[in-house]
Structures are given as C-alpha cells and as structure tokens.
Scaffold this motif. Sequence first.
Motif, short mmCIF file in Angstrom:
data_model
loop_
_atom_site.label_atom_id
_atom_site.label_comp_id
_atom_site.label_asym_id
_atom_site.label_seq_id
_atom_site.Cartn_x
_atom_site.Cartn_y
_atom_site.Cartn_z
N ARG A 30 0.81 -1.16 -0.26
CA ARG A 30 -0.01 -0.21 0.00
C ARG A 30 0.61 0.85 0.38
NH1 ARG A 30 -4.88 0.21 3.66
NH2 ARG A 30 -5.60 2.16 2.65
N ARG A 31 1.97 0.97 0.76
CA ARG A 31 2.82 1.95 0.84
C ARG A 31 3.86 2.85 -0.19
NH1 ARG A 31 6.71 0.81 4.69
NH2 ARG A 31 5.44 -1.01 5.62
N ASN A 33 2.08 2.90 -3.61
CA ASN A 33 0.80 3.87 -3.80
C ASN A 33 0.78 2.66 -5.57
OD1 ASN A 33 0.54 5.21 -2.26
ND2 ASN A 33 1.99 6.63 -2.94
N ASP A 36 -3.72 0.40 -9.17
CA ASP A 36 -5.31 -0.63 -8.67
C ASP A 36 -4.74 -1.78 -9.00
OD1 ASP A 36 -7.31 -1.36 -6.91
OD2 ASP A 36 -8.80 -0.35 -8.43
N LEU A 39 -1.68 -3.60 -6.50
CA LEU A 39 -2.93 -4.13 -5.36
C LEU A 39 -3.85 -4.67 -5.45
CD1 LEU A 39 -1.90 -2.27 -2.87
CD2 LEU A 39 -3.69 -1.26 -3.15
N LEU A 43 -2.57 -7.87 -3.07
CA LEU A 43 -3.54 -9.02 -1.60
C LEU A 43 -4.46 -10.08 -2.42
CD1 LEU A 43 -5.51 -5.33 -1.36
CD2 LEU A 43 -3.97 -6.71 -0.22
#
Length: 71
Positions: A30-31, A33, A36, A39, A43
Amino acid sequence: MDILIWVGVIVSAAGLGGLVWTIVRVASARRRNLPDAELRAELQKALPLNLGALFLSVIGLMLVVVGIFLG
C-alpha cells in the motif's frame, strides 16, 4: 501433556509470525502506491498466506487447550 502445550505454543507462534509478515507485506504494497490492478494482485497473493497463518494459529491454540484439559 506438557509437550502438547509447548508444541501448541510453537505452532501458534509460527501462525502469529505469519500473520505479522502478511500485515507487513500488504502495508508495504500500500505504501508503494501501486496501481489498482497491481495492488489487487498483491492482495490476492497475500490472502492464502493470511488464511494459512490464521489456520496455524488456531490449530496451535487448540493444541494448547487440549494439552491443558488432558494435563
């Protein structure tokens, strides 16, 4: 039944370590950046590890409880 308790403690600690590692991994993703889609991919990779670590933690706690009841 002391051995069962200590085995449960070790297994539970391994599960807890896995949970912390998963949290650190997701937080670092998350850090960074990431976009989408990337990320979401990170996850999705972390989810099975998280569930496996949670399973280890629960099994370890169950071993501790069983060891206490039998001891």
